[in-house]
Enzyme design. Structure first.
Site: not given
Ligand code: AGP
Length: 609
Positions: A2, A27, A76, A100-101, A480, A484, A487, A503, A604
């Site tokens: 949020c 966010r 959110w 938020n939370g 990674e 990428k 997502e 395996h 985010k």
């Molecule tokens: C990365 O592309 C993602 N958005 C997600 O995995 C992110 O890296 C993860 O949520 C950790 O976020 P932070 O680095 O703000 O702790």
């Protein structure tokens, strides 16, 4: 997660609030709303979907919403589906709040309030905050807020309006981020400074059990007993332009292109005489020499930067490293000793699981070091030592430049640890540092391959599945790369240790399935080629990432596509491999018409468990 904004000033509050919520869109959210003081009443509007829907509603109700004071929110969904009713603000006839939370004890509190004849209209946990404030409010906002936050369990950032305090906005937080920003004849409360950067770059971070009261020309920060607190002002070290797209079509592409500069900004203050030097961060050699073992804990992409870090620290400094995802680490009762160092990595510095892992280590008196990109974030403020990366604001949900600077810090740290542990002498360390300083240029070279990468993405745009194979450091980059592509383009990707595939999982390799083959580590190259032949023999299409030198050793018939990477020392290859994956994900996302800056279901900063 949020987004929250509160405004008290001379401008039209609905306009400032909507503008601020747009800056917080990254966010992640599914509905929005705002409340303003108007003619002695609190007027509230809410809408589901994008903020443009709220803006249209605001325009339709312009006359009712004329005001200089108000609060706004992007939701959110955590408790209760995205809907107008569940959207914030939540209100009674005395108070309006945005949250938020997650309030973890909301059901218990809801039951107590229902016994006092409160009726609940939404499925949210947040609604209990409004009702609890209503219950405790007898004319003293600070007293009411203090009582409420002492009863809330879980995580919250709140902005609050009391109907009989028409010039003021209040706020409080626990776990979730909240700042107070200081303007000229106007003040703000927000989830982060990006929401109000066009008005001011001066802000206070708010800590737990601190209560904020703002008006047009005053800012008070009080403890739960109502005593005034003095705080240090932060100055955001970037401007609105830096937080905007600057001519790029998407934040993600802008941030991929910012990586060379981000690395320079991050490593330069930590290199003296071509040697790694963390005195900038108040970390000296004696500090690092104390540790016999390192735990690296993070989430998502940050954790994958940690996987690269493990490989480097163990290879160069010969210090044992364990890497964990924070959501596992915090519940597995890890075996920690006073000779251990916990390193947490987090772009936002607000990720709930990472913050919890940090607190677990601190509760066991374990030394903690945070690598974060946001000054003054919760993780930054609670860790014993902090290394701040200087990637600038990362707006796209998918992390790119923040990852690369986290990796850069891992290189500096591994070389520094090698020096303090006499695994490298100064000349050897200088050789490593000189190569590290060439990485920005190497990344620029890779970004220049964007068209080739786009062609490969186009070729495989219809695939439903994709594998990423590698060994050692190459496998760490596959983690990674796979994330990428997942997502951004929603293709089901699997990173796999090339030697492990046979395996079981090799059963999934069928005709034409694309397999990204990362083959850059000389000492593992022959084994890697054998594994690639295994998938090729089962019909896979191979997409090689390798160097011109190694390409000469590969039989042409097992190559379907190839990206030739700059020739650099094996151990530095992540710097040139991962930007290929970032661009592959970006182009695939565009081709498949995905929202590359705000992918579905993602936020985010994951500030809840
Ligand atoms: C990365 O592309 C993602 N958005 C997600 O995995 C992110 O890296 C993860 O949520 C950790 O976020 P932070 O680095 O703000 O702790």
């Amino acid at each position: 997660m949020c987004g929250i904004i509160g405004y008290a000033g001379e401008l039209q509050a609905p306009d400032v609030i909507i503008d601020g919520l747009k800056k917080l869109e990254y966010r992640g959210y599914d509905s929005a709303g705002l409340s303003v003081f108007n003619n002695g009443e609190i007027k509230t509007i809410k809408s589901i979907g994008r903020i443009i829907n709220l803006e249209e509603l605001k325009n339709k109700n312009q006359d009712e919403l004329i005001s200089n004071v108000g609060i706004g929110h992007t939701r959110w969904a955590t408790h209760g589906k995205p809907s107008e009713k569940n959207a914030h603000p939540h209100f009674t006839d005395k108070v309006s709040i945005v949250h938020n939370g997650i309030i973890e004890n909301y059901l218990k509190l809801k039951k107590c309030l229902e016994e006092k004849n409160y009726v609940f209209e939404t499925e949210t946990d947040s609604e209990i905050v409004a009702k609890l404030l209503d219950y405790y409010y007898q004319g003293d906002p600070i007293q009411a807020i203090s009582k409420v936050i002492s009863r809330l369990e879980g995580a919250f950032a709140l902005a609050i309006m009391f109907k009989d305090q028409p010039q003021k906005i209040y706020g409080a937080r626990k776990e979730c981020p909240l700042i107070v920003a200081l303007g000229e004849n106007q003040n703000f409360i927000a989830s982060d400074i990006n929401a109000v950067l066009e008005y001011t770059n001066k802000y206070y971070n708010i800590d737990y059990q601190e209560i904020i009261e703002i008006s047009k020309d005053s800012v008070e920060i009080l403890d739960i007993d109502g005593n005034k607190i003095k705080k240090q002002i932060n100055i955001a070290n970037w401007n609105v332009a830096a937080a905007q797209k600057c001519g790029y079509e998407h934040f993600m592409l802008k941030e991929i292109n910012e990586q060379p500069q981000a690395i320079n900004s991050t490593i330069s203050p930590r290199i003296i005489d071509f040697l790694p030097d963390f005195n900038y961060d108040n970390i000296d050699s004696d500090y690092l020499k104390k540790f016999n073992k390192i735990f690296i804990v993070a989430c998502g992409t940050a954790m994958y930067a940690g996987m690269v870090g493990k490989d480097l620290i163990e290879k160069i400094a010969r210090v044992p490293v364990e890497v964990d995802v924070a959501s596992e680490f915090r519940y597995r009762d890890p075996i920690l000793t006073k000779q251990d160092l916990l390193i947490v990595i987090s772009q936002s510095g607000e990720t709930a699981d990472t913050l919890a892992a940090l607190r677990l280590a601190k509760s066991k008196q374990i030394e903690t070091l945070a690598i974060v990109n946001v000054v003054g974030s919760s993780i930054a403020r609670e860790a014993d030592k902090v290394i701040t990366t200087f990637a600038g604001p990362e707006i796209a949900v998918a992390s790119t430049k923040a990852y690369i600077v986290q990796v850069a810090v891992m290189y500096l740290l591994s070389i520094k640890l090698a020096l303090v542990n006499q695994k490298l002498d100064k000349n050897q360390a200088r050789e490593y540092i000189k190569i590290l300083m060439q990485m920005p240029e190497a990344i620029s070279d890779v970004i220049g391959l964007s068209d080739n990468i786009k062609n490969i993405a186009t070729k495989y745009q219809n695939t439903k599945d994709m594998f990423f194979l590698g060994r050692g450091l190459d496998f760490a980059t596959c983690l990674e790369g796979s994330l990428k592509l997942k997502e951004i383009s929603y293709i089901c990707c699997q990173p796999y240790q090339a030697g492990e595939l046979k395996h079981g999982t090799i059963s999934l390799i069928t005709d034409n399935i694309p397999v990204v083959c990362v083959a850059t580590q000389t000492n593992l190259f022959d084994k890697m080629i054998s594994n690639i032949k295994e998938v090729k023999a089962r019909g896979a299409k191979t997409i090689f990432l390798t160097t011109p030198e190694l390409e000469t050793k590969i039989e042409k018939e097992i190559i379907d596509d190839i990206i030739l990477l700059p020739c650099i020392k094996d151990i530095f290859m992540p710097f040139v491999i991962v930007p290929v994956f970032q661009l592959m994900a970006y182009h695939m996302g565009i081709i498949k018409d995905c929202d590359v800056d705000k992918p579905r279901n993602l936020a985010k900063s994951v500030t809840v468990e």
